[in-house]
Design an enzyme around this catalytic site. Structure first.
Site, PDB file in Angstrom:
ATOM      1  N   GLU A 168      -4.714   3.507  -1.825  1.00  0.00           N
ATOM      2  CA  GLU A 168      -5.845   4.034  -1.063  1.00  0.00           C
ATOM      3  C   GLU A 168      -5.431   4.954   0.077  1.00  0.00           C
ATOM      4  O   GLU A 168      -6.268   5.663   0.621  1.00  0.00           O
ATOM      5  CB  GLU A 168      -6.671   2.878  -0.499  1.00  0.00           C
ATOM      6  N   ASN A 169      -4.149   4.954   0.428  1.00  0.00           N
ATOM      7  CA  ASN A 169      -3.643   5.810   1.506  1.00  0.00           C
ATOM      8  C   ASN A 169      -2.604   6.810   1.020  1.00  0.00           C
ATOM      9  O   ASN A 169      -1.828   7.342   1.808  1.00  0.00           O
ATOM     10  CB  ASN A 169      -3.032   4.940   2.612  1.00  0.00           C
ATOM     11  N   ASN A 207     -10.491   0.317   1.725  1.00  0.00           N
ATOM     12  CA  ASN A 207     -11.455   0.874   2.674  1.00  0.00           C
ATOM     13  C   ASN A 207     -11.313   2.385   2.859  1.00  0.00           C
ATOM     14  O   ASN A 207     -12.199   3.019   3.422  1.00  0.00           O
ATOM     15  CB  ASN A 207     -11.369   0.157   4.024  1.00  0.00           C
ATOM     16  N   HIS A 208     -10.245   2.983   2.379  1.00  0.00           N
ATOM     17  CA  HIS A 208     -10.098   4.448   2.458  1.00  0.00           C
ATOM     18  C   HIS A 208     -10.408   5.114   1.117  1.00  0.00           C
ATOM     19  O   HIS A 208     -10.017   6.260   0.894  1.00  0.00           O
ATOM     20  CB  HIS A 208      -8.682   4.813   2.918  1.00  0.00           C
ATOM     21  N   ASP A 263       0.846  -1.176   0.000  1.00  0.00           N
ATOM     22  CA  ASP A 263       0.000   0.000   0.000  1.00  0.00           C
ATOM     23  C   ASP A 263       0.895   1.244   0.000  1.00  0.00           C
ATOM     24  O   ASP A 263       1.773   1.368   0.849  1.00  0.00           O
ATOM     25  CB  ASP A 263      -0.876  -0.071   1.239  1.00  0.00           C
TER      26      ASP A 263
END
Length: 184
Positions: free
Chosen positions: A81-82, A109-110, A50
């Site tokens: 996503e981060n 999920n973000h 990630d």
């Protein structure tokens, strides 16, 4: 293909050759060395993630262009996503990662931590949310079929597991649904 037999991973990619006569599934960092060895058809994939914040983006900037060339990578997927300081992704950051050599960027999920992602994901087919978000009420796509310059194609399906996460649709059912819908 039965998704119940697949390893639970974040990324599933279905690879097809030019005439769609053969296919193979790549599981994240694992993929078979040759899909159709007798025809000499191979695809070099890389999955990174990630990517978190400025430090993660700097690592991509420092290493991805060289890795892409040195390893002769055909296709690069980045989970980002981060990428926006640990909270989602912005259009500017997404475009920066594409410019550095990412072919597809996946979210998790973000995905919606940055409001602009809600509209940007509708316009950018290379940005994928998890396929197991609720169908019909979530912007963007969880899978897409991409054409490579040499005519080969790759189906990327992004699915998010449910362990210690918000409850989403079954990731295996989502992969089955996307595989059934793919024009293979």
């Amino acid at each position: 293909m039965n998704a119940q037999g697949l390893l639970p991973t974040l990324f599933f990619a279905l690879l097809m050759n030019q005439n769609n006569s053969g296919c193979n599934v790549a599981f994240g960092w694992r993929h078979k060395r040759s899909i159709e060895h007798e025809k000499g058809w191979n695809m070099r994939l890389a999955f990174f993630g990630d990517i978190v914040g400025k430090t993660g983006r700097r690592a991509v900037e420092d290493h991805l262009p060289d890795l892409r060339e040195r390893l002769s990578l055909d296709f690069v997927v980045i989970n980002a996503e981060n990428a926006a300081a640990g909270f989602g992704i912005t259009e500017r950051i997404c475009n920066q990662l594409f410019d550095l050599g990412a072919d597809v960027i996946t979210l998790g999920n973000h995905a919606w931590d940055q409001r602009e992602a809600l509209s940007y994901i509708e316009r950018e087919p290379r940005l994928l949310r998890p396929a197991n978000y609720p169908v019909g009420s979530t912007p963007g796509a969880g899978a897409n079929l991409y054409d490579l310059p040499d005519g080969r194609r790759i189906l990327v399906i992004n699915a998010m597991g449910n362990l210690f996460m918000e409850t989403l649709d079954d990731p295996f059912a989502a992969v089955e649904r996307e595989l059934a819908a793919a024009p293979l």
